[in-house]
Design a protein around this motif. Sequence first.
Motif, short mmCIF file in Angstrom:
data_model
loop_
_atom_site.label_atom_id
_atom_site.label_comp_id
_atom_site.label_asym_id
_atom_site.label_seq_id
_atom_site.Cartn_x
_atom_site.Cartn_y
_atom_site.Cartn_z
N VAL A 131 23.80 71.46 47.24
CA VAL A 131 23.91 72.90 47.62
C VAL A 131 23.00 73.58 46.75
CG1 VAL A 131 25.06 74.57 48.49
CG2 VAL A 131 26.02 72.22 48.82
N GLN A 132 23.19 73.47 45.36
CA GLN A 132 22.34 74.41 44.78
C GLN A 132 20.83 74.16 44.98
OE1 GLN A 132 22.33 73.93 40.43
NE2 GLN A 132 24.57 74.09 40.58
N ILE A 133 20.47 72.82 45.02
CA ILE A 133 19.08 72.51 45.28
C ILE A 133 18.51 72.97 46.81
CG2 ILE A 133 17.12 70.53 45.52
CD1 ILE A 133 18.86 69.01 43.60
N ALA A 134 19.18 72.54 47.79
CA ALA A 134 18.80 72.91 49.07
C ALA A 134 18.91 74.24 49.53
CB ALA A 134 19.38 71.97 49.89
N GLY A 135 19.93 74.93 48.91
CA GLY A 135 20.16 76.39 49.17
C GLY A 135 20.76 76.52 50.74
N ASP A 136 20.09 77.60 51.30
CA ASP A 136 20.45 77.60 52.78
C ASP A 136 19.91 76.63 53.57
OD1 ASP A 136 21.89 79.83 52.50
OD2 ASP A 136 20.19 81.39 52.94
N ALA A 137 18.84 75.90 53.19
CA ALA A 137 18.50 74.84 54.20
C ALA A 137 19.45 73.61 54.42
CB ALA A 137 17.24 74.20 53.28
N VAL A 138 20.73 73.64 53.41
CA VAL A 138 21.51 72.64 53.73
C VAL A 138 22.23 72.91 55.26
CG1 VAL A 138 23.60 73.73 52.66
CG2 VAL A 138 23.06 71.48 52.27
N ASN A 173 24.90 72.22 34.35
CA ASN A 173 24.43 71.12 35.03
C ASN A 173 22.81 71.32 34.71
OD1 ASN A 173 23.17 69.66 36.99
ND2 ASN A 173 24.39 70.62 38.60
N TYR A 174 22.23 70.46 34.44
CA TYR A 174 20.69 70.52 34.03
C TYR A 174 19.80 70.44 35.18
CZ TYR A 174 21.05 65.23 35.14
OH TYR A 174 21.20 64.20 35.60
N ILE A 175 19.99 70.23 36.43
CA ILE A 175 19.45 70.59 37.57
C ILE A 175 19.41 72.01 37.84
CG2 ILE A 175 18.83 69.99 39.89
CD1 ILE A 175 20.34 67.39 39.62
N LEU A 176 18.37 72.60 37.85
CA LEU A 176 18.15 74.09 37.95
C LEU A 176 17.30 74.41 39.09
CD1 LEU A 176 19.21 76.39 35.90
CD2 LEU A 176 16.87 76.25 34.73
N THR A 177 17.63 75.50 39.75
CA THR A 177 17.21 75.97 40.98
C THR A 177 16.79 77.38 40.59
OG1 THR A 177 18.31 74.24 42.26
CG2 THR A 177 17.29 76.34 43.48
N GLY A 178 15.49 77.89 40.85
CA GLY A 178 15.23 79.17 40.46
C GLY A 178 15.24 80.13 41.72
N LYS A 197 3.21 77.20 52.71
CA LYS A 197 4.35 78.25 51.97
C LYS A 197 3.41 79.01 51.32
CE LYS A 197 7.77 77.11 49.08
NZ LYS A 197 8.63 76.19 48.63
N SER A 198 3.56 80.43 51.21
CA SER A 198 2.79 81.24 50.48
C SER A 198 2.54 80.95 49.01
CB SER A 198 3.15 82.83 50.58
OG SER A 198 4.53 82.76 50.13
N SER A 199 3.40 80.19 48.42
CA SER A 199 3.10 79.76 47.03
C SER A 199 1.90 78.92 47.07
CB SER A 199 4.33 79.16 46.61
OG SER A 199 4.79 78.09 47.32
N GLN A 213 6.60 76.47 43.28
CA GLN A 213 6.49 75.82 44.62
C GLN A 213 7.66 74.77 45.24
OE1 GLN A 213 3.76 75.61 46.76
NE2 GLN A 213 3.70 73.63 47.64
N TYR A 214 8.15 74.14 44.19
CA TYR A 214 9.17 73.34 44.56
C TYR A 214 10.66 73.68 44.34
CZ TYR A 214 5.26 70.08 45.17
OH TYR A 214 4.29 69.52 45.58
N GLY A 215 10.88 74.70 43.92
CA GLY A 215 12.12 75.19 43.74
C GLY A 215 13.04 74.69 42.62
N THR A 216 13.24 73.31 42.49
CA THR A 216 14.22 72.65 41.75
C THR A 216 13.60 71.97 40.82
OG1 THR A 216 15.77 72.63 43.72
CG2 THR A 216 16.27 71.20 41.69
#
Lengths: 432, 328, 235, 259, 383
Positions: free
Chosen positions: E257-264, B136-141, B166-168, B238-241
């Motif tokens: 779910v991947q994006i939002a993680g626990d926030a979901v 999947n090309y959407i990546l969440t770090g 947010k501390s970031s 900062q934005y995660g995704t």
Amino acid sequence: MKNWLSTIQANKRLQAIMIGLYIVVTFLSLYLAQKSVIAFLLLLASLLLLYFTTFSNRIKWLVAGLVMVVLLPFAASQGEAYQSYMEVATLVGIYIAMALGLNIVVGMAGLLDLGFVAFFAIGAYTYGIFATSQANNFMPFGHYPLSGGSFWVFIFIGCLAAALFGILLGIPVLRVKGDYLAIVTLGFGEIIRIIFNNLDKPVNITNGAMGLASVQPPKLFGLDFMYPSQFYYIVLVILLVVIFAVRRLEYSKIGRAWKAVRENEIAAQSMGIHLVRTKLMAFAVGASFSGMMGVVFAAKQTFVDPTSFTLLESITILVMVILGGMGSVPGVILGAALVTILNLQVLTELTNWLNQLSLNGVISIPDALSPAKMQRFIFGAILILFALYRPQGLLPAKNPVFKKEDLTDTSGHPPMNAGVQKEGAQHVHLDS
Amino acid sequence: MIEQVLHTLPQVLIDGLALGAVYAIVALGYTMVYGILELINFAHGEIFMTGAFVGTAILLTFSGLGWITSMPAIITLVLVLIVTSVLTGLLGMGIERVAYRPLRNAPKLITLITAIGISFLLQDLVRFITELKNGNYILTGPNLFNKQIGIEASSILSVFNDASVKSSFFIVLGVAIVMMITLDFFVNRTKWGMAMRAVAQDRETAALMTVNVNKVIALTFFIGSALGGATGVLFAVQYGTIDPYIGFILGLKAFTAAVLGGIGNIRGAMFGGILIGLLEMFAAANLPIVSHGVLGAEYKDVFAFAILIIVLIFKPEGLFGKVTVEKV
Amino acid sequence: MSLLRLENINTFYGGIHALKGVTLEVNEGEIVTLIGSNGAGKSTTLKTISGQVKPKSGTILYNGKDITNTPPHVTAFDGIAHVPEGRRIFPRLTVKENLEMGAFSVKDRKVIEERMERVFHYFPKIKERLHQKGGTMSGGEQQMLAIGRALMMQPKLLMLDEPSMGLAPIIVEQIFEIIHELNEEGMTILLVEQNAFQALQIAHRGYVIQTGEIVMTGPGQELLVNEQVREAYLA
Amino acid sequence: MSILTVKNLTKQFGGLVANSNIDMDVEKGSITAVIGPNGAGKTTFFNMVTGVYQPTSGDILLNGESIVGLKPHQVTRKGIARTFQNIRLFGAITVLENVMVGMHTHLHGGLFSTIFNLPHVRKEEKEARKEAYRLLEYVGLESLFNEEAQNLPYGAQRKLEIARALATQPKVLLLDEPAAGMNPKETSELTKLIYNMREELDLTIILIEHDMKLVMEISEHIVVLDHGEKIAEGTPDEIRNNQKVIEAYLGKGAAATAS
Amino acid sequence: GCSGGNKDQNASNGGSGGSSGSNVIKIATQTPLSGGSATLGESIKLGAQLALEEQQANFEKLGFKLELVPYDDQGDPKKGVANAQLIGADKQIFGVVGHLNSGVAIPSSEIYEKYSIPMVSPANTATDVTDRGLKTVNRICARDDFQGPAGAKFAIEKLGAKKIFIIQDKTAYGSGLAEAFKKGAEDLGAQVVGFEGITVGEKDFNGVLNQVLAKKPDLVYFGGLYTEGGQLIKQARDKGITVPIMGGDGLDSSTLVQIAGDAVKNVYMTSAAGLTTATDAGKQFAEKYKQKFGKDIESYSAYGYDSMGVLLKGIENAIKENGNKLPSRQQVAEGVRKVQEYEGVVTKVSFDEKGDNKYAKIYIYKFDEAKYPAKLEDEVSKQ
Ligand SMILES: Nc1ncnc2c1ncn2[C@@H]1O[C@H](COP(=O)(O)OP(=O)(O)OP(=O)(O)O)[C@@H](O)[C@H]1O
Ligand SMILES: Nc1ncnc2c1ncn2[C@@H]1O[C@H](COP(=O)(O)OP(=O)(O)OP(=O)(O)O)[C@@H](O)[C@H]1O
Ligand SMILES: CC(C)C[C@H](N)C(=O)O
Ligand SMILES: [Mg+2]
Ligand SMILES: [Mg+2]
């Protein structure tokens, strides 16, 4: 090789035979091999060949007319791919007109415009709103949708509306120069799109993101225009008008003023050129072509929504202009045709073909690399290659070359434009 | 009405600053390349995006190895920033070498085409690689600086509501400021910076002054792209995704910011970026209130662009740009 | 001993054959001038030497070294300063920065300061304008700055392309004096001039170039009295 | 009778006074030279007369009518044309087209008449082409009419600037260093050309030039600027022997050549 | 049978009459395979591909060869229409599975109608898709004027929402759904305290969320897709907006779910897609899918599969009615519309006169943990 070329150049009869033969062969192959994109493209390419011949302009126009009006539609009409070819041809025509419009702004007047698609949108919405029941929401009188017969009037209204917006945009932004102008026009383009996307509140004018569906098809003598093959002719006629207008303007007082402004603003002013008026005229004329085609586009799609008018669209048109050769009318036509055909037909067909191969197991392609997803990649690569190998554009702009006889008082009365000859006529670049 | 606006103001300012800082550093990259080649490097947004992916990939690898928990987050970040900016810097240099240098004497706008081409290539390349690895090309770090810090703005002025950060945010802002100061110093106070400006103004003559023009341009691209890549990392933090298409809109906004500040001007880019971020955030939060519901938050870009246009009409060289009356 | 030697140089601009087998020589310590009418190829000769354009054939020897295809920043580093036609000041750098650019390859600040003082000695006017942007200087001021900038390189060979163009007579006089002075101090000079009269007067030797070909050469004083030269260039 | 009158003209760039209280009268049909050291403010003076810069104070009268505040294109329409010290041709178009741009104000083809190619537009264009060619012949560039302007040798570019300026059909022609970059031979040809233009085209000419031979030979009146101020004014003979001018501008050598 | 396929193609290239004697039936899919919503677009394509491949043997027996031609509409109406023309031109194509985006489906289907190519949509929920009364247009999922109010009803009755803040992505789908929800909510007496738009492709939604913060609603509704949705949810939770967040079928993706993680957690979602794994058939499908493509199913994978199933069913019927000969497109279109009581893996299908599925349901899910699929809370059938 050079020898060979110059023989051909010298011999008109040989040229006639060659181009005739070429047209016949490609015509027949399209006629017979109906689904062959290649045949379709080859027949189209005859126009390019024609451009390089040394015939007089009149003959060139005649032959081109014959190919475009009769041969191409006829050959294609024999088979199933007819409408899809005509769809492509129609869109090509629409984009050519827009690219020619932008060419006036960017190529001739040297004003970088990154929001050009806004004028297309204005044309499209002008017709879209009144050719659907949408107008009932805010127009106190009248009964909407207007009939398809009004389409013809709307071509002019679209043209004027876009020109008007061109001027309205121009008045404030022309103080700004160069790349600053680019970003201001970009902002303008985005503003127009966002407004169209949101004008469903407080009064519903554009129906917002939902778009306007079921736009009335044009009607003439009781005949509804529904198919691309019909729009093809509408577009062809408008395009012809546009090309003639551009050609005439290019070698006129106005065209020279545009180019002078592009080359050196201060000197242009010192020649008595009204800077603002000249630039505004470029904006307005360029925009008006887009406006007309916007109307046609709305009627053809039967659906108008803001997603058709994104920044990417403006950039694509700009790519057509630059790739074709800024300021060069034949170049821009070629650029627009190439980019459109590439995007709509060649890449799609190519990916379909690769897909078929992979579905049939002939080749195996990982899903992530599935050809259908790689269109952008391929398009990007092609752009880079073109730019690197033809940095001046495909058919760079040429200055009019005059004959000395026409400039001295001894000569008679040459017919229109007889003195204007393209340099290319003397140097055939078949290697390109 | 005013009261309502004031309520959220602290939070709006903070959010605007965070977004603005990102715009600002990306704008720096645009400005540098523009300053030297007069080229709108459309691919810069994609370099930013690539940086975000490279950074996230490294972070994911780290967390796969369990390093994230064992190392202080700030060190991890610095490490990732350095590695990513070197990589994207090299990428930028490569792009310049392949796609821009051969066209240096061609008409100015043709490089725009290769820039767009490179954008498309990078988008698809990153998409392809991510999709291949990730499905999947959407990546969440991984989350690095997720702590929420409350700011009691109400204690400053009672109309303010409390805000949270947010501390970031502090990281992004801090890094942005450090980058800007360093860069400003480099360009305006060092010999290589002077060479850059000279090359920007007259390449041929700069070469006559023993300046290796290719080297200077490559250096410019390296720095600009390294900044872009680093910002990508900050953005991801900062934005995660992230996805391969984040570069386009953001790049656009950042470029707008660069122009607003006066393109080619480093402080201008920084200021323009922050201003656009603030304006946008302010508009999104307050337009409906101020306009009594006629204009919704979706008009925020119209608002930002309108301000840009108005500024340029009255100050065509941008906020920080110097009026250059042409010597006739 | 010859410092610079061009042998049978052919240079093209696209299809235009700008230099047709140019051969010329500049000896250490000489002032050599190259005269010719508009479009004869004077500037092209200088550009070919400094590496701004590449010759199609022929060789350029400098200090015994082949520099035929050396890029401009390297020839400059080797000690050839080229003051281009039309001044080419960096318009948005200050006058001071313009001068500093001339000494780009010099690391030692002290040396830079010294050289700058020397430039001020030749062109006191420049000193008054140190913090003005180069682009806003008048034509003559820019020309002085351009020469000053080249002096900052402390070159072995100074090539000047029409240094007197657009200058007030009094400045032209000064410039020729300065050229003379620099030469006295040991600098070798290749001078391109339209102002053939004055150029030939201070030059040890001169070359006459016509549509890309060297048509005549000889000591400056000799050319000055040559009938053909007088007719074509000094009328 | 004076065609151009300048009163108290001042221009400041920030702190720099480029022109300070300049007064000048230019006789109709005369050739006037403006000379002075580099940076004296000569070009700035031209720029104000042609509307490129707006004066800080003072007035410029053309035939008794003030032209201060007019835009450059309006000044051109009033009958003042100029050439530029740093050549400003329309590089990418042909020599002939460059001259035709100069005819802009005298052509009447509008948008629609051009698109529909109406007969009067066609005729006018044809005439314009011929006229442009005649102008090129006049300055001696006829053989280059199809070339791109930017490919011309320097001297030819200077002449093209003159032809282009003539195409606006000016009453007053301002030449900014027309002989720069020309060798003595070419300069003397140019001198003849300037002289002829005045005689044949009923022009008033004001020129800036550092070539004293040309200036002294051709001009009837000379104005000397230094540091933005007019330091002397008079006939060539008067100027040549003016001590102030020799000190500030001519130098000993030039004073000699000039005589 | 790869070489056979190529030969067929050559044959049709060679002679103009090639297609008449052909026994190839092609089905096109048109979904976004690139760009922002490609995950869903591709899942439809893959689902459809699976169904087609399963039916190949069956059609072989009837004497026909099935082929899939996937088109990428890029989520762009212009591209969709141009592709539709290509599809229309290919006489061997007898049906289309698609689209993902209503905004693309609406103009493209005008073209299908001209060529009488039946379209079965797995995912287009906008009302205009079938409300234009086109004979060729069918969908197996529910409509937004059903989905929106169903969500509103749940939000108000089950979650007790009284003050609702609505955010939408300003696309045809997002706007349409949000409007429908708004109407539903207002009809039920809830107060809509905000109705704001965001921009697709952006990542920072703090501006709008600050408005939410100020308005203190007890439910936030989002009309849009998972990419923006996920980000929005995450940022909302970061801001301390803890009230339930609800969205439509656009959120229905593992990526959310991947994006939002626990926030979901505490996010509700209505979907036109049922829980595939709720039934045995569904589970089997999911396994097959995973095995074949190496990916987990998405919400609409099974709908792609079922759409293809319905389409092929219609074709099969048309073939049989036509005496086992190749039917015309009209016949196929009629055949498809006539399909009744088709048992798919996720939904039963019977088309009404407009082409809407009588059995289409709205499913309501809740995320209790960061796991996809979510927990099925409720199922709403049409009145
Ligand atoms: N960049 C270029 N492109 C094409 N042709 C050029 C270019 N530069 C010079 N030329 C041509 O080459 C020839 C020699 O030009 P060059 O500039 O060397 O002449 P020059 O002797 O310096 O003349 P001038 O006294 O006018 O400076 C001329 O015919 C000129 O038109
Ligand atoms: N746009 C400008 N901005 C700032 N200063 C300027 C500008 N234009 C001219 N100047 C200054 O005004 C003074 C006069 O310049 P001007 O160009 O008029 O001189 P000039 O007499 O034409 O000199 P030259 O003979 O060298 O061309 C110079 O010191 C110059 O630096
Ligand atoms: C996947 C869904 C978000 C598509 C949406 N139902 C539409 O009609 O556009
Ligand atoms: Mg020269
Ligand atoms: Mg001057």
